[in-house]
Scaffold this motif. Structure first.
Motif, PDB file in Angstrom:
ATOM      1  N   TYR A  95       0.835  -1.206   0.000  1.00  0.00           N
ATOM      2  CA  TYR A  95       0.000   0.000   0.000  1.00  0.00           C
ATOM      3  C   TYR A  95       0.867   1.253   0.000  1.00  0.00           C
ATOM      4  CZ  TYR A  95      -3.364   3.539   1.287  1.00  0.00           C
ATOM      5  OH  TYR A  95      -4.132   4.668   1.302  1.00  0.00           O
ATOM      6  N   ARG A  98       2.613   1.588  -3.514  1.00  0.00           N
ATOM      7  CA  ARG A  98       1.748   1.273  -4.652  1.00  0.00           C
ATOM      8  C   ARG A  98       2.065   2.101  -5.894  1.00  0.00           C
ATOM      9  NH1 ARG A  98      -1.097   4.181  -1.025  1.00  0.00           N
ATOM     10  NH2 ARG A  98      -2.122   6.085  -1.761  1.00  0.00           N
ATOM     11  N   GLY A  99       2.496   3.340  -5.720  1.00  0.00           N
ATOM     12  CA  GLY A  99       2.825   4.174  -6.876  1.00  0.00           C
ATOM     13  C   GLY A  99       3.999   3.612  -7.653  1.00  0.00           C
ATOM     14  N   ILE A 102       3.000  -0.535  -8.541  1.00  0.00           N
ATOM     15  CA  ILE A 102       1.813  -0.880  -9.314  1.00  0.00           C
ATOM     16  C   ILE A 102       1.489   0.170 -10.375  1.00  0.00           C
ATOM     17  CG2 ILE A 102      -0.665  -1.367  -9.183  1.00  0.00           C
ATOM     18  CD1 ILE A 102      -0.116  -2.431  -6.336  1.00  0.00           C
ATOM     19  N   ASN A 103       1.287   1.415  -9.960  1.00  0.00           N
ATOM     20  CA  ASN A 103       0.828   2.449 -10.887  1.00  0.00           C
ATOM     21  C   ASN A 103       1.812   2.698 -12.026  1.00  0.00           C
ATOM     22  OD1 ASN A 103      -1.343   2.699  -9.189  1.00  0.00           O
ATOM     23  ND2 ASN A 103      -0.693   4.633  -8.300  1.00  0.00           N
ATOM     24  N   ARG A 104       3.064   2.929 -11.706  1.00  0.00           N
ATOM     25  CA  ARG A 104       4.049   3.250 -12.737  1.00  0.00           C
ATOM     26  C   ARG A 104       4.225   2.121 -13.758  1.00  0.00           C
ATOM     27  NH1 ARG A 104       9.244   5.848 -10.484  1.00  0.00           N
ATOM     28  NH2 ARG A 104       7.717   7.461 -10.033  1.00  0.00           N
ATOM     29  N   ILE A 106       2.072  -0.157 -14.681  1.00  0.00           N
ATOM     30  CA  ILE A 106       0.857  -0.266 -15.493  1.00  0.00           C
ATOM     31  C   ILE A 106       0.800   0.859 -16.515  1.00  0.00           C
ATOM     32  CG2 ILE A 106      -1.662  -0.063 -15.419  1.00  0.00           C
ATOM     33  CD1 ILE A 106      -1.573  -1.660 -12.804  1.00  0.00           C
ATOM     34  N   ILE A 107       1.113   2.072 -16.089  1.00  0.00           N
ATOM     35  CA  ILE A 107       1.103   3.206 -17.013  1.00  0.00           C
ATOM     36  C   ILE A 107       2.137   2.995 -18.115  1.00  0.00           C
ATOM     37  CG2 ILE A 107       1.609   5.672 -17.206  1.00  0.00           C
ATOM     38  CD1 ILE A 107       0.393   5.962 -14.379  1.00  0.00           C
ATOM     39  N   LYS A 108       3.325   2.541 -17.744  1.00  0.00           N
ATOM     40  CA  LYS A 108       4.365   2.292 -18.740  1.00  0.00           C
ATOM     41  C   LYS A 108       3.940   1.218 -19.739  1.00  0.00           C
ATOM     42  CE  LYS A 108       8.643   3.609 -16.456  1.00  0.00           C
ATOM     43  NZ  LYS A 108       9.943   3.137 -15.959  1.00  0.00           N
ATOM     44  N   TYR A 121       9.179   7.957 -21.215  1.00  0.00           N
ATOM     45  CA  TYR A 121       8.318   8.089 -20.041  1.00  0.00           C
ATOM     46  C   TYR A 121       9.152   7.862 -18.792  1.00  0.00           C
ATOM     47  CZ  TYR A 121       4.696   7.374 -16.620  1.00  0.00           C
ATOM     48  OH  TYR A 121       3.889   7.477 -15.509  1.00  0.00           O
TER      49      TYR A 121
END
Length: 123
Positions: A95, A98-99, A102-104, A106-108, A121
């Motif tokens: 948690y 997570r940035g 998980i987030n980075r 997925i965005i990539k 990116y």
């Protein structure tokens, strides 16, 4: 054939070529979208299957670890509490990170899927 008729025929030919070009661009865009969506769907299906397999492997390894710790401490409840505490700690770390975790990624992956030539990116 008069000069006006020649120009009219040329304009009609140019119009037909432009319409054909636009239609071909639309068809090409549809093909690219279909390709990207099929890659996305296939990737999701593979990841989902791997997730299910990893879930069951982790479930049985966790149960085995809980029983092993319980046997070592002569208290099965302690074994399960230790394993649950470990997962609580891992969940809190996930948690908090997570940035990054998980987030980075997925965005990539979406950027690389839809814009394969874009490699700058960094955020």
């Amino acid at each position: 054939m008069s000069r006006k008729e020649k120009i009219s025929d040329e304009i009609a030919d140019i119009k037909q070529e432009i319409e054909s070009y636009v239609q071909n661009k639309i068809d090409l865009t549809k093909l690219h979208v279909a390709e990207d969506l099929s890659k996305l769907t296939a990737g999701l299906a593979v990841r989902l299957l791997l997730f299910y397999i990893a879930f069951f492997v982790l479930l049985f390894l966790s149960m085995a670890a809980a029983y092993a710790i319980g046997s070592y401490t002569n208290n099965m409840v302690t074994g399960f509490i230790v394993v649950a505490g470990f997962y609580l700690l891992v969940g809190i770390l996930f948690y908090l990170l997570r940035g990054i975790l998980i987030n980075r990624p997925i965005i990539k992956s979406f950027i690389h899927l839809f814009f394969p030539n874009y490699t700058k990116y960094e955020q």
